[in-house]
Design an enzyme around this catalytic site. Structure first.
Site, PDB file in Angstrom:
ATOM      1  CD  GLU A  40      -6.863   1.254  -2.663  1.00 50.32           C
ATOM      2  OE1 GLU A  40      -6.169   0.370  -2.109  1.00 50.32           O
ATOM      3  OE2 GLU A  40      -6.834   2.444  -2.315  1.00 50.32           O
ATOM      4  CB  CYS A  65      -0.935   0.013   1.214  1.00 51.91           C
ATOM      5  SG  CYS A  65      -1.940   1.517   1.335  1.00 51.91           S
ATOM      6  CB  CYS A 101      -5.044   3.745  -4.989  1.00 54.22           C
ATOM      7  SG  CYS A 101      -4.239   2.121  -5.049  1.00 54.22           S
ATOM      8  N   GLY A 130      -1.766   2.315  -7.039  1.00 53.95           N
ATOM      9  CA  GLY A 130      -2.553   2.552  -8.244  1.00 53.95           C
ATOM     10  C   GLY A 130      -2.013   3.708  -9.059  1.00 53.95           C
ATOM     11  CG  HIS A 159      -2.241  -1.941  -9.599  1.00 54.80           C
ATOM     12  ND1 HIS A 159      -3.094  -1.039  -9.011  1.00 54.80           N
ATOM     13  CD2 HIS A 159      -1.307  -2.240  -8.666  1.00 54.80           C
ATOM     14  CE1 HIS A 159      -2.686  -0.793  -7.778  1.00 54.80           C
ATOM     15  NE2 HIS A 159      -1.608  -1.506  -7.544  1.00 54.80           N
TER      16      HIS A 159
END
Length: 287
Positions: A217, A75, A226, A229, A168
């Site tokens: 997410e 994260c 994110c 992301g 992703h």
């Protein structure tokens, strides 16, 4: 059981941070879901567990749990909050730390202006390592890199697939405000081509050094920002020839700056990390 916590956020992506450096803290999935619940708990997109160093080569261990109680590999916004937390709470005097995650080693650094830069490691494009099951699909080439077709209830979404320590699927859209994030995000997250589920990114290119981004997410739904992301979207944009240089990523929660020098090189992310409040919560025994 009473648990001390700190509420933080990175560009609106919010976290409950728990200190397990002095003694282990074992919470089950139901207790984690309660912590993350915005009505009955503290409320958060993810729960971050700060642990003692698992080896002499690193400063801390770092575990991440989504709002659904599931543990995930990485994260980015959480990593920025992590270094701000351990520095602000006096757990270290270092401004640059080495942190062990499920996805590997990261090195976040607290900048003099209060923002945090994180070396997120090199992106992974090997599809089995993402993981992504591409058997039987026919990709299209965009500037020499594949986009893959996903069937979404009869419609087709063309996505760029990679891992930033977590999986992703990034697609380019004309306008993130009208993109079907709430409809297609869950379909992409749970698509059978992604055996560990996936984070679904919706990227609008403003110019070669500026994008807007929304991310659905895995295990959390749409968040205000994110970090991984943003890294994945910029890497995809650079590989497809749509972007160049360092790229500013505008999310609903704030702005991140992402840079990547190319294949085999780490992605670097810079953005804010903010304290909200400290507190105590009584967590019942839950099955």
């Amino acid at each position: 059981m009473q648990v001390a916590f700190t509420k933080m956020h990175g560009a609106g992506n919010d976290f409950v941070v728990l200190d397990a450096t002095r003694s282990p803290l074992a919470l089950n999935a139901a207790q984690l879901r309660l912590l993350a619940d915005r009505h009955f708990g503290v409320g958060a997109d993810q729960i971050l567990l700060v642990e003692a160093a698992p080896s002499p080569e690193v400063d801390f261990g770092y575990r991440i749990f989504n709002a659904d109680g599931g543990e995930v590999e990485q994260c980015g916004n959480g990593a920025r909050c992590f270094v701000a937390y351990v520095h602000g709470k006096g757990l270290t005097a270092k401004r640059r730390i080495r942190v062990q995650t499920l996805a590997g080693l990261i090195e976040p650094e607290l900048q003099p202006d209060g923002r945090v830069t994180v070396d997120m490691g090199a992106p992974v494009f090997d599809l089995p390592r993402v993981p992504f099951e591409a058997h039987g699909l026919r990709p299209r080439q965009v500037d020499g890199w594949e986009q893959w077709p996903l069937d979404l209830a009869g419609a087709t979404a063309w996505v760029s697939v990679l891992s930033m320590g977590n999986p992703h699927a990034v697609q380019r859209v004309d306008d993130v405000d009208t993109a079907p994030v709430l409809r297609d995000g869950p379909l992409i997250e749970h698509h059978p081509r992604f055996p560990r589920r996936v984070n679904a990114g919706f990227m609008q290119i403003v110019d070669a050094q500026h994008i807007r981004l929304r991310v659905w997410e895995r295990g959390a739904g749409e968040t205000l920002a994110c970090g991984t992301g943003a890294c994945a979207a910029v890497v995809a944009g650079l590989r497809h020839g749509w972007l160049q240089g360092a790229v500013d990523v505008q999310t609903h929660g704030g702005e991140l700056t992402i840079s990547w020098a190319g294949a085999g090189q780490p992605v670097r992310m810079t953005g804010p990390a903010a304290f909200v409040f400290d507190g105590m919560i009584d967590l019942p025994d839950l099955p």
